[in-house]
Design a protein around this motif. Structure first.
Motif, PDB file in Angstrom:
ATOM      1  N   LEU A   1      -7.347  13.642   5.031  1.00 47.89           N
ATOM      2  CA  LEU A   1      -7.417  12.207   5.296  1.00 47.89           C
ATOM      3  C   LEU A   1      -6.539  11.443   4.312  1.00 47.89           C
ATOM      4  CD1 LEU A   1     -11.275  11.891   5.827  1.00 47.89           C
ATOM      5  CD2 LEU A   1      -9.496  11.906   7.589  1.00 47.89           C
ATOM      6  N   PRO A   2      -5.507  10.767   4.807  1.00 45.81           N
ATOM      7  CA  PRO A   2      -4.617  10.042   3.896  1.00 45.81           C
ATOM      8  C   PRO A   2      -5.315   8.839   3.279  1.00 45.81           C
ATOM      9  CG  PRO A   2      -4.046   9.576   6.173  1.00 45.81           C
ATOM     10  CD  PRO A   2      -5.124  10.618   6.207  1.00 45.81           C
ATOM     11  N   VAL A   3      -5.119   8.669   1.982  1.00 48.55           N
ATOM     12  CA  VAL A   3      -5.662   7.511   1.285  1.00 48.55           C
ATOM     13  C   VAL A   3      -4.530   6.736   0.636  1.00 48.55           C
ATOM     14  CG1 VAL A   3      -7.960   8.490   0.910  1.00 48.55           C
ATOM     15  CG2 VAL A   3      -6.187   8.871  -0.789  1.00 48.55           C
ATOM     16  N   GLY A   4      -4.733   5.435   0.499  1.00 48.40           N
ATOM     17  CA  GLY A   4      -3.698   4.579  -0.047  1.00 48.40           C
ATOM     18  C   GLY A   4      -4.110   3.896  -1.329  1.00 48.40           C
ATOM     19  N   LEU A   5      -3.114   3.473  -2.064  1.00 49.97           N
ATOM     20  CA  LEU A   5      -3.271   2.729  -3.294  1.00 49.97           C
ATOM     21  C   LEU A   5      -2.585   1.385  -3.088  1.00 49.97           C
ATOM     22  CD1 LEU A   5      -4.026   3.059  -6.413  1.00 49.97           C
ATOM     23  CD2 LEU A   5      -1.574   3.464  -6.694  1.00 49.97           C
ATOM     24  N   GLN A   6      -3.312   0.318  -3.303  1.00 45.99           N
ATOM     25  CA  GLN A   6      -2.744  -1.017  -3.134  1.00 45.99           C
ATOM     26  C   GLN A   6      -2.279  -1.540  -4.494  1.00 45.99           C
ATOM     27  OE1 GLN A   6      -3.983  -5.265  -1.134  1.00 45.99           O
ATOM     28  NE2 GLN A   6      -5.611  -4.084  -2.036  1.00 45.99           N
ATOM     29  N   ILE A   7      -1.060  -2.003  -4.537  1.00 42.03           N
ATOM     30  CA  ILE A   7      -0.495  -2.595  -5.758  1.00 42.03           C
ATOM     31  C   ILE A   7      -0.303  -4.078  -5.475  1.00 42.03           C
ATOM     32  CG2 ILE A   7       1.435  -2.580  -7.374  1.00 42.03           C
ATOM     33  CD1 ILE A   7       1.943   0.361  -6.461  1.00 42.03           C
ATOM     34  N   ILE A   8      -0.958  -4.915  -6.271  1.00 40.61           N
ATOM     35  CA  ILE A   8      -0.940  -6.368  -6.073  1.00 40.61           C
ATOM     36  C   ILE A   8      -0.236  -7.004  -7.266  1.00 40.61           C
ATOM     37  CG2 ILE A   8      -2.369  -8.431  -5.733  1.00 40.61           C
ATOM     38  CD1 ILE A   8      -4.671  -6.397  -4.988  1.00 40.61           C
TER      39      ILE A   8
ATOM     40  N   ALA B   1       5.792   0.191  -6.663  1.00 41.92           N
ATOM     41  CA  ALA B   1       5.645   1.130  -5.547  1.00 41.92           C
ATOM     42  C   ALA B   1       6.708   2.226  -5.635  1.00 41.92           C
ATOM     43  CB  ALA B   1       5.739   0.390  -4.218  1.00 41.92           C
ATOM     44  N   SER B   2       7.911   1.852  -5.996  1.00 43.59           N
ATOM     45  CA  SER B   2       9.000   2.819  -6.131  1.00 43.59           C
ATOM     46  C   SER B   2       8.704   3.799  -7.264  1.00 43.59           C
ATOM     47  CB  SER B   2      10.310   2.079  -6.391  1.00 43.59           C
ATOM     48  OG  SER B   2      11.360   2.977  -6.599  1.00 43.59           O
ATOM     49  N   ALA B   3       8.184   3.281  -8.374  1.00 46.39           N
ATOM     50  CA  ALA B   3       7.826   4.151  -9.505  1.00 46.39           C
ATOM     51  C   ALA B   3       6.718   5.121  -9.099  1.00 46.39           C
ATOM     52  CB  ALA B   3       7.395   3.305 -10.698  1.00 46.39           C
ATOM     53  N   MET B   4       5.746   4.642  -8.348  1.00 46.07           N
ATOM     54  CA  MET B   4       4.655   5.504  -7.880  1.00 46.07           C
ATOM     55  C   MET B   4       5.207   6.637  -7.012  1.00 46.07           C
ATOM     56  SD  MET B   4       1.369   6.053  -7.684  1.00 46.07           S
ATOM     57  CE  MET B   4       0.181   6.836  -6.599  1.00 46.07           C
ATOM     58  N   GLU B   5       6.143   6.314  -6.133  1.00 47.97           N
ATOM     59  CA  GLU B   5       6.708   7.348  -5.258  1.00 47.97           C
ATOM     60  C   GLU B   5       7.518   8.366  -6.070  1.00 47.97           C
ATOM     61  OE1 GLU B   5       9.179   8.016  -1.129  1.00 47.97           O
ATOM     62  OE2 GLU B   5       8.840   5.977  -1.843  1.00 47.97           O
ATOM     63  N   ARG B   6       8.222   7.899  -7.102  1.00 45.45           N
ATOM     64  CA  ARG B   6       8.976   8.835  -7.950  1.00 45.45           C
ATOM     65  C   ARG B   6       8.019   9.758  -8.712  1.00 45.45           C
ATOM     66  NH1 ARG B   6      11.814   4.295  -9.037  1.00 45.45           N
ATOM     67  NH2 ARG B   6      10.960   4.099 -11.138  1.00 45.45           N
ATOM     68  N   LEU B   7       6.902   9.204  -9.198  1.00 44.51           N
ATOM     69  CA  LEU B   7       5.939  10.004  -9.966  1.00 44.51           C
ATOM     70  C   LEU B   7       5.122  10.941  -9.087  1.00 44.51           C
ATOM     71  CD1 LEU B   7       4.671   7.254 -12.409  1.00 44.51           C
ATOM     72  CD2 LEU B   7       6.085   9.239 -12.979  1.00 44.51           C
TER      73      LEU B   7
ATOM     74  N   SER C   1       0.858  -1.175   0.000  1.00 44.35           N
ATOM     75  CA  SER C   1       0.000   0.000   0.000  1.00 44.35           C
ATOM     76  C   SER C   1       0.895   1.226   0.000  1.00 44.35           C
ATOM     77  CB  SER C   1      -0.903   0.000   1.237  1.00 44.35           C
ATOM     78  OG  SER C   1      -1.693   1.170   1.262  1.00 44.35           O
ATOM     79  N   VAL C   2       0.664   2.111  -0.955  1.00 49.04           N
ATOM     80  CA  VAL C   2       1.470   3.330  -1.043  1.00 49.04           C
ATOM     81  C   VAL C   2       0.557   4.536  -0.878  1.00 49.04           C
ATOM     82  CG1 VAL C   2       3.248   2.305  -2.512  1.00 49.04           C
ATOM     83  CG2 VAL C   2       1.286   3.407  -3.573  1.00 49.04           C
ATOM     84  N   PRO C   3       1.076   5.630  -0.318  1.00 48.08           N
ATOM     85  CA  PRO C   3       0.270   6.839  -0.199  1.00 48.08           C
ATOM     86  C   PRO C   3      -0.162   7.325  -1.576  1.00 48.08           C
ATOM     87  CG  PRO C   3       2.217   6.978   1.190  1.00 48.08           C
ATOM     88  CD  PRO C   3       2.391   5.774   0.302  1.00 48.08           C
ATOM     89  N   ALA C   4      -1.440   7.700  -1.687  1.00 45.98           N
ATOM     90  CA  ALA C   4      -1.963   8.140  -2.981  1.00 45.98           C
ATOM     91  C   ALA C   4      -2.481   9.566  -2.937  1.00 45.98           C
ATOM     92  CB  ALA C   4      -3.075   7.192  -3.436  1.00 45.98           C
ATOM     93  N   GLY C   5      -2.466  10.179  -1.777  1.00 43.95           N
ATOM     94  CA  GLY C   5      -2.942  11.551  -1.670  1.00 43.95           C
ATOM     95  C   GLY C   5      -3.778  11.737  -0.430  1.00 43.95           C
TER      96      GLY C   5
ATOM     97  N   TRP D   1       5.395  11.798  -1.922  1.00 47.79           N
ATOM     98  CA  TRP D   1       4.338  11.990  -0.926  1.00 47.79           C
ATOM     99  C   TRP D   1       4.834  12.456   0.433  1.00 47.79           C
ATOM    100  CZ3 TRP D   1       5.291   8.936   3.253  1.00 47.79           C
ATOM    101  CH2 TRP D   1       6.082   7.797   3.039  1.00 47.79           C
ATOM    102  N   ARG D   2       6.107  12.364   0.677  1.00 50.69           N
ATOM    103  CA  ARG D   2       6.617  12.598   2.029  1.00 50.69           C
ATOM    104  C   ARG D   2       6.135  13.916   2.633  1.00 50.69           C
ATOM    105  NH1 ARG D   2      11.938  13.884   4.795  1.00 50.69           N
ATOM    106  NH2 ARG D   2      11.776  12.580   6.649  1.00 50.69           N
ATOM    107  N   ASP D   3       6.263  15.008   1.910  1.00 54.88           N
ATOM    108  CA  ASP D   3       5.873  16.309   2.451  1.00 54.88           C
ATOM    109  C   ASP D   3       4.359  16.456   2.580  1.00 54.88           C
ATOM    110  OD1 ASP D   3       8.544  17.003   2.654  1.00 54.88           O
ATOM    111  OD2 ASP D   3       8.582  17.968   0.680  1.00 54.88           O
ATOM    112  N   SER D   4       3.601  15.743   1.760  1.00 61.19           N
ATOM    113  CA  SER D   4       2.140  15.829   1.822  1.00 61.19           C
ATOM    114  C   SER D   4       1.579  15.287   3.123  1.00 61.19           C
ATOM    115  CB  SER D   4       1.507  15.048   0.663  1.00 61.19           C
ATOM    116  OG  SER D   4       1.942  15.558  -0.558  1.00 61.19           O
ATOM    117  N   TYR D   5       2.301  14.398   3.755  1.00 60.57           N
ATOM    118  CA  TYR D   5       1.797  13.735   4.954  1.00 60.57           C
ATOM    119  C   TYR D   5       2.415  14.267   6.233  1.00 60.57           C
ATOM    120  CZ  TYR D   5      -0.572  10.405   1.994  1.00 60.57           C
ATOM    121  OH  TYR D   5      -1.411   9.827   1.087  1.00 60.57           O
TER     122      TYR D   5
END
Length: 170
Positions: free
Chosen positions: A129-136, A149-155, A119-123, A158-162
């Motif tokens: 309210l933090p929401v997540g994106l699950q990659i299976i 997940a790494s590609a999602m974080e690069r694109l 599960s990665v942060p999605a916004g 999210w660190r500062d958003s949370y």
């Protein structure tokens, strides 16, 4: 719940009977599920395993045409943690009745099948309210899931958003 009973039995074999000695420390709904599992007969257990196979087959069928399955982490907005340790969500999602403990958690079917997932942060929803994106991924494709997940974080860094989440009471 069979897996939970296995854990309770493992503790019991080591001399610690959690249900007898620490029942009040367990959330009431969870304790009820475990106790119900102890009462189940072989036919009910077989039906549960058949359902697990159906869920497994359905998820594996997706991977016939796709490398990854992407879902929300939750089927609703985040819910507050319960003070008693029990986080109960809504009793229905879009008019469909769900189990308040796990019915709103989109991670449960993946845990059920054993597919690798993250599960990665999605916004943020409603501004805070933090929401997540699950990659299976396919069975045993942990590397592919971590790479996605790494590609999602690069694109979408999210660190500062949370940052505001660290100040909130858990």
């Amino acid at each position: 719940m069979i897996a939970s009973v296995d854990v309770f039995e493992l503790f019991r074999a080591q001399g610690l009977d959690l249900l007898a000695d620490h029942a009040d420390d367990l959330p009431e709904e969870y304790r009820g599920y475990v106790e119900d599992t102890y009462r189940r007969g072989a036919v009910e257990v077989l039906r549960d395993q058949q359902m697990r196979s159906e869920v497994y087959d359905a998820i594996q069928g997706v991977f016939g045409g796709y490398d990854l399955l992407v879902t929300p982490t939750l089927a609703c907005l985040p819910v507050p943690n319960g003070e008693n340790g029990l986080t109960a969500g809504p009793s229905d999602i879009n008019g469909v009745a769900v189990n308040r403990l796990i019915g709103w958690c989109m991670t449960y079917p993946t845990n059920y099948t054993g597919n690798p997932a993250v599960s990665v942060p999605a916004g943020l929803a409603e501004g805070a309210l933090p929401v997540g994106l699950q990659i299976i991924g396919r069975r045993n494709d942990d590397v592919g899931v971590i790479a996605a997940a790494s590609a999602m974080e690069r694109l979408r860094p999210w660190r500062d958003s949370y940052a505001h989440c660290t100040a909130r009471r858990l």
